[in-house]
Scaffold this active site. Structure first.
Site, PDB file in Angstrom:
ATOM      1  N   ARG A   1       1.050  -1.251   0.305  1.00 33.93           N
ATOM      2  CA  ARG A   1      -0.181   0.420  -0.034  1.00 33.93           C
ATOM      3  C   ARG A   1       0.987   1.253   0.324  1.00 33.93           C
ATOM      4  O   ARG A   1       1.898   1.086   0.671  1.00 33.93           O
ATOM      5  CB  ARG A   1      -1.174   0.497   1.293  1.00 33.93           C
ATOM      6  CG  ARG A   1      -1.879  -1.060   1.448  1.00 33.93           C
ATOM      7  CD  ARG A   1      -3.218  -0.900   0.611  1.00 33.93           C
ATOM      8  NE  ARG A   1      -4.473  -1.596   0.310  1.00 33.93           N
ATOM      9  CZ  ARG A   1      -4.226  -2.995  -0.748  1.00 33.93           C
ATOM     10  NH1 ARG A   1      -3.206  -2.410  -1.785  1.00 33.93           N
ATOM     11  NH2 ARG A   1      -5.947  -2.882  -0.521  1.00 33.93           N
TER      12      ARG A   1
ATOM     13  N   HIS B   1      -0.899   0.597 -10.032  1.00 33.77           N
ATOM     14  CA  HIS B   1      -1.441  -0.490  -9.101  1.00 33.77           C
ATOM     15  C   HIS B   1      -1.655  -1.651  -9.571  1.00 33.77           C
ATOM     16  O   HIS B   1      -3.106  -2.217  -9.524  1.00 33.77           O
ATOM     17  CB  HIS B   1      -3.056   0.494  -8.245  1.00 33.77           C
ATOM     18  CG  HIS B   1      -2.895  -0.326  -6.862  1.00 33.77           C
ATOM     19  ND1 HIS B   1      -3.296   0.147  -5.389  1.00 33.77           N
ATOM     20  CD2 HIS B   1      -3.018  -1.817  -6.807  1.00 33.77           C
ATOM     21  CE1 HIS B   1      -3.584  -0.818  -5.181  1.00 33.77           C
ATOM     22  NE2 HIS B   1      -3.539  -1.993  -5.377  1.00 33.77           N
TER      23      HIS B   1
END
Length: 312
Positions: free
Chosen positions: A227, A275
């Site tokens: 993250r 991502h």
């Protein structure tokens, strides 16, 4: 059996049809605002509070490996999900294989010094460089969960020294395990490549900061697959500019999409992907969810349930 489904970007109709085929006895519907009809299971990603609040559900499935979007909403809206409702995440469903591909390809890229040769190419400079030695190229995995174990297994094929760090000690063959904050410095001290696969919890936010980066060997590399909130981006940029960190491969960021004005875009030692390190594979996810629901209906004990207190 009634199942409600919500995902802001997935092909909802595909999922509904696939779930109906995999669980013939289930009535599956797309949830929309105002739908307060009963349901047994909810399949969600970034769900609105009203979707889950007050429901007597048998389980909720997060349609990804992380559950931070749900847990963060629960902190602000504890009524969103009753404490008795089990919360599951997709433990693998093809994500482990994707993480393996991503991590191995980038580690080998750095090990063979392709990053340095790219910089030489940009200036039309021809110069063979000394090779790195495998025994000195220790790979450290920060976060030793399901995906971390998969990445470690794939790197063992290439005979790199491997170590991992997590809250509790692991017993992975061929991997040196470190546990707890008291062993973090020792873990970092030999990591030529640091691969971040930590869960997103209050304890891990901002963990990759100046103090942590200073404990790595000079010229280390960072691969962030977890993250964006784990990394203090200004501290990473400073470490890159000083040479303390030689390169970074980043798939996740504090703000996504990464703003055009971010200095990370133009930094010569940073590689960015949007991502995509491990995305949900629908067919494998449907198979996992249908199997898990069948086990829940039989009252069996299951792996993959989220510990809400720990955040993973």
């Amino acid at each position: 059996m009634d199942i409600i489904f919500y995902h802001p970007t997935f092909d909802t109709q595909w999922w509904i049809e696939a779930l109906r085929k995999a669980i013939p006895q289930a009535r599956v519907r797309a949830w929309k605002s105002g739908d307060n009809d009963s349901a047994d299971y909810a399949l969600v990603w970034h769900p609105p509070v009203e979707m889950l609040a007050g429901r007597d559900l048998k389980a909720v499935f997060a349609l990804g490996a992380g559950v931070d979007s749900i847990l963060s909403k629960l902190q602000a809206h504890p009524e969103m999900l009753k404490p008795s409702v089990p919360l599951f995440r997709l433990e693998d469903t093809g994500m482990g294989e994707q993480m393996q591909e991503y991590a191995v390809s980038q580690v080998l890229h750095w090990f063979r010094r392709f990053d340095d040769y790219r910089i030489q190419q940009n200036s039309s400079h021809w110069q063979p460089l000394p090779e790195y030695h495998r025994e000195d190229f220790t790979i450290g995995i920060l976060g030793a969960g399901v995906l971390g174990s998969k990445v470690a297994q794939s790197l063992q094929t290439w005979r790199f020294p491997l170590r991992c760090w997590s809250r509790t000690r692991k017993s992975w063959p061929g991997v040196q395990s470190f546990a707890g904050r008291e062993e973090l410095s020792a873990f970092l001290s030999q990591c030529r490549v640091l691969i971040n696969l930590l869960p997103n919890t209050p304890e891990t936010v901002g963990i990759i900061n100046q103090q942590l980066l200073e404990k790595l060997p000079d010229g280390a590399y960072l691969l962030n697959l977890a993250r964006g909130v784990h990394v203090v981006e200004d501290d990473l940029l400073a470490a890159l500019d000083s040479g303390k960190v030689k390169g970074a491969m980043l798939d996740v960021f504090n703000r996504e999409p990464l703003p055009p004005e971010s200095p990370l875009w133009q930094h010569p030692r940073v590689t960015i992907t949007p991502h995509v390190a491990a995305i949900t594979r629908p067919a494998e996810a449907v198979e996992y969810i249908s199997r898990t629901i069948a086990q829940l209906e039989k009252g069996e004990r299951l792996c993959g349930q989220v510990d809400r207190a720990r955040g993973y």
